[in-house]
Design a protein around this motif. Structure first.
Motif, PDB file in Angstrom:
ATOM      1  N   LEU A  28       0.705  -1.261  -0.106  1.00  0.00           N
ATOM      2  CA  LEU A  28       0.104  -0.022   0.006  1.00  0.00           C
ATOM      3  C   LEU A  28       0.900   1.233   0.033  1.00  0.00           C
ATOM      4  O   LEU A  28       0.469   2.215  -0.424  1.00  0.00           O
ATOM      5  CB  LEU A  28      -0.976   0.056   1.257  1.00  0.00           C
ATOM      6  CG  LEU A  28      -2.034  -1.116   1.196  1.00  0.00           C
ATOM      7  CD1 LEU A  28      -2.940  -1.142   2.489  1.00  0.00           C
ATOM      8  CD2 LEU A  28      -2.841  -0.869  -0.151  1.00  0.00           C
ATOM      9  N   LEU A  83       1.873   1.953  -3.500  1.00  0.00           N
ATOM     10  CA  LEU A  83       0.630   2.560  -4.252  1.00  0.00           C
ATOM     11  C   LEU A  83       0.155   3.770  -3.986  1.00  0.00           C
ATOM     12  O   LEU A  83      -0.256   4.645  -4.853  1.00  0.00           O
ATOM     13  CB  LEU A  83      -0.822   1.385  -3.746  1.00  0.00           C
ATOM     14  CG  LEU A  83      -2.098   1.786  -4.369  1.00  0.00           C
ATOM     15  CD1 LEU A  83      -1.799   1.661  -6.068  1.00  0.00           C
ATOM     16  CD2 LEU A  83      -2.946   0.877  -3.550  1.00  0.00           C
ATOM     17  N   HIS A 136       0.320   7.525  -6.558  1.00  0.00           N
ATOM     18  CA  HIS A 136      -0.643   8.173  -6.856  1.00  0.00           C
ATOM     19  C   HIS A 136      -0.385   9.858  -6.425  1.00  0.00           C
ATOM     20  O   HIS A 136      -1.532  10.786  -6.091  1.00  0.00           O
ATOM     21  CB  HIS A 136      -1.838   7.766  -6.101  1.00  0.00           C
ATOM     22  CG  HIS A 136      -2.569   6.688  -7.138  1.00  0.00           C
ATOM     23  ND1 HIS A 136      -2.012   5.402  -6.813  1.00  0.00           N
ATOM     24  CD2 HIS A 136      -3.529   6.604  -7.934  1.00  0.00           C
ATOM     25  CE1 HIS A 136      -2.669   4.545  -7.754  1.00  0.00           C
ATOM     26  NE2 HIS A 136      -3.537   5.361  -8.265  1.00  0.00           N
ATOM     27  N   ARG A 157     -12.442   7.635  -9.191  1.00  0.00           N
ATOM     28  CA  ARG A 157     -11.761   6.537  -8.902  1.00  0.00           C
ATOM     29  C   ARG A 157     -10.276   6.588  -8.174  1.00  0.00           C
ATOM     30  O   ARG A 157      -9.855   5.762  -7.360  1.00  0.00           O
ATOM     31  CB  ARG A 157     -11.278   5.854 -10.447  1.00  0.00           C
ATOM     32  CG  ARG A 157     -10.722   4.486 -10.237  1.00  0.00           C
ATOM     33  CD  ARG A 157     -10.310   3.807 -11.733  1.00  0.00           C
ATOM     34  NE  ARG A 157      -9.087   4.422 -12.104  1.00  0.00           N
ATOM     35  CZ  ARG A 157      -8.118   4.064 -13.236  1.00  0.00           C
ATOM     36  NH1 ARG A 157      -8.833   3.181 -14.202  1.00  0.00           N
ATOM     37  NH2 ARG A 157      -7.314   4.738 -13.684  1.00  0.00           N
ATOM     38  N   THR A 158      -9.813   7.772  -8.555  1.00  0.00           N
ATOM     39  CA  THR A 158      -8.406   8.112  -7.553  1.00  0.00           C
ATOM     40  C   THR A 158      -8.729   8.062  -6.203  1.00  0.00           C
ATOM     41  O   THR A 158      -7.948   7.732  -5.423  1.00  0.00           O
ATOM     42  CB  THR A 158      -7.702   9.214  -8.315  1.00  0.00           C
ATOM     43  OG1 THR A 158      -7.468   8.986  -9.601  1.00  0.00           O
ATOM     44  CG2 THR A 158      -6.396   9.612  -7.099  1.00  0.00           C
ATOM     45  N   VAL A 196      -9.550   4.807  -4.501  1.00  0.00           N
ATOM     46  CA  VAL A 196      -8.321   3.956  -4.516  1.00  0.00           C
ATOM     47  C   VAL A 196      -7.588   4.506  -3.358  1.00  0.00           C
ATOM     48  O   VAL A 196      -7.122   3.858  -2.468  1.00  0.00           O
ATOM     49  CB  VAL A 196      -7.396   3.993  -5.721  1.00  0.00           C
ATOM     50  CG1 VAL A 196      -6.075   3.279  -5.439  1.00  0.00           C
ATOM     51  CG2 VAL A 196      -8.283   3.090  -6.896  1.00  0.00           C
ATOM     52  N   LEU A 197      -7.179   5.694  -3.250  1.00  0.00           N
ATOM     53  CA  LEU A 197      -6.215   6.403  -2.157  1.00  0.00           C
ATOM     54  C   LEU A 197      -7.149   6.327  -0.871  1.00  0.00           C
ATOM     55  O   LEU A 197      -6.462   6.067   0.283  1.00  0.00           O
ATOM     56  CB  LEU A 197      -6.115   7.932  -2.637  1.00  0.00           C
ATOM     57  CG  LEU A 197      -5.090   8.283  -3.626  1.00  0.00           C
ATOM     58  CD1 LEU A 197      -5.116   9.514  -3.834  1.00  0.00           C
ATOM     59  CD2 LEU A 197      -3.812   7.694  -3.152  1.00  0.00           C
ATOM     60  N   GLY A 209      -9.227   4.062   0.250  1.00  0.00           N
ATOM     61  CA  GLY A 209      -9.033   2.598   0.517  1.00  0.00           C
ATOM     62  C   GLY A 209      -7.862   2.071   0.926  1.00  0.00           C
ATOM     63  O   GLY A 209      -7.835   1.458   1.936  1.00  0.00           O
ATOM     64  N   ALA A 210      -6.898   2.572   0.161  1.00  0.00           N
ATOM     65  CA  ALA A 210      -5.630   2.292   0.655  1.00  0.00           C
ATOM     66  C   ALA A 210      -5.178   2.884   1.929  1.00  0.00           C
ATOM     67  O   ALA A 210      -4.266   2.174   2.819  1.00  0.00           O
ATOM     68  CB  ALA A 210      -4.510   2.582  -0.407  1.00  0.00           C
TER      69      ALA A 210
END
Length: 349
Positions: free
Chosen positions: A220, A223, A227, A250-251, A254-255, A257-258
């Motif tokens: 993570l 990841l 970004h 989407r970004t 993702v961020l 969630g991580a």
């Protein structure tokens, strides 16, 4: 490779790759790295069997005596490594949420995610008398469920920063009430165990806590760092990010969630160590004086803050050692009050 250096920044070019950097930010990151490494060495050498920093380094390189190797490699190194990765996870998680919300109060331990992890762990401990591993799993599940609920409640044609913070603060208050209710329902032994876990501590942490934390962090952290540019664009607003080619929703998912998973795993490993994710990104920005999320600096600042706080907790009060969460709570509470006063004077709250 050719390098062009400016007074306020520079650009390194080579092989078709161009990377812009700012000298102050780079020096700040290097300084935090040195501070973190130094604090780690000092902590490893501290205890009932003290070791000089040179002996610690020699032992880590494989040149220590059997007694030194046992003290360092088996007892102290995993504890310090857990502190390193927990601090980094909390620091970078706080930076992500503060950037997405565009609000210095947008921290996981202010907007409910930390409380969600706490509720998940307490449900396992008090209602099911679960093991330490089960409690860690409950903390992760609680953090993820809370994050999804807050995101959905804050959604209205997108997620506005202040709406996310306000919904999160409300959720945090409700979850805190749930924590108190669970403590009243538990048996004395389970309630005591839950309170100890809730304090947040590195005591007793070993390789069993380190390896899952290390594995998740290895996935993570890169990841999120990858970004970093998109996150910097999000700080300018959704419309500007769209215009610059960022797939905003989407970004953001993702961020978030991580970051939520990182904070939840860190909480599972060491308990809810409060206010590191709030203060570390802001301290990193003040150190680097650089715009943007300052992800690397925030991660290292989180590590440095946690390791220094752990040293204070174990050495500043004589023989009476405190959990590190007590120290970060006191320092972070003072910082939060200062931040609220500053934001109020600026007319933002």
């Amino acid at each position: 490779m050719t390098t062009k250096t400016l007074r306020t920044g520079g650009t390194a070019r080579g092989g078709g790759l161009s990377v812009r950097y700012e000298p102050r930010a780079l020096l700040g990151v290097l300084g935090l790295l040195v501070l973190s490494l130094g604090a780690a060495v000092v902590l490893i050498g501290s205890g009932d069997f003290p070791l000089a920093p040179s002996d610690v380094v020699s032992t880590l390189l494989g040149n220590g005596t059997p007694v030194q190797e046992f003290a360092v490699m088996d007892l102290r190194l995993p504890r310090v490594l857990v502190g390193v990765f927990v601090g980094a996870a909390l620091g970078i998680g706080g930076a992500v949420f503060q950037s997405i919300s565009r609000n210095p109060l947008g921290s996981p331990d202010v907007i409910g995610f930390g409380q969600g992890s706490t509720v998940g762990a307490l449900v396992v401990i008090i209602l099911f008398q679960g093991s330490a591993l089960a409690a860690a799993g409950g903390a992760i599940v609680g953090g993820l469920v809370t994050a999804v609920a807050i995101y959905l409640l804050a959604w209205k044609r997108g997620v506005h920063g202040y709406r996310l913070v306000l919904v999160g603060i409300g959720a945090a208050a409700m979850l805190t009430a749930v924590v108190h209710y669970l403590l009243t329902k538990g048996q004395l032994v389970d309630a005591t165990r839950a309170v100890v876990w809730m304090t947040g501590s590195l005591d007793g942490r070993d390789w069993d806590q380190f390896w899952p934390l290390f594995g998740v962090s290895c996935v993570l952290l890169p990841l999120i760092l990858g970004h970093g540019r998109a996150l910097r664009m999000l700080e300018m607003g959704d419309d500007a990010a769209y215009a610059l080619g960022v797939k905003v929703e989407r970004t953001r998912i993702v961020l978030m969630g991580a970051a939520v998973l990182l904070v939840a795993v860190a909480t599972a490993a060491a308990g809810p160590i409060v206010f590191v994710s709030l203060s570390a990104p802001q301290l990193a920005r003040r150190l680097t004086r650089s715009p943007g999320p300052n992800l690397a600096a925030s991660a290292l600042m989180g590590t440095a803050v946690l390791l220094v706080a752990d040293w204070v907790a174990t050495h500043a009060f004589g023989e009476r050692q405190l959990p590190v969460g007590v120290v970060t709570g006191v320092l972070g509470g003072c910082y939060l009050l200062w931040l609220l006063v500053s934001e109020r004077r600026a007319g933002r709250v």
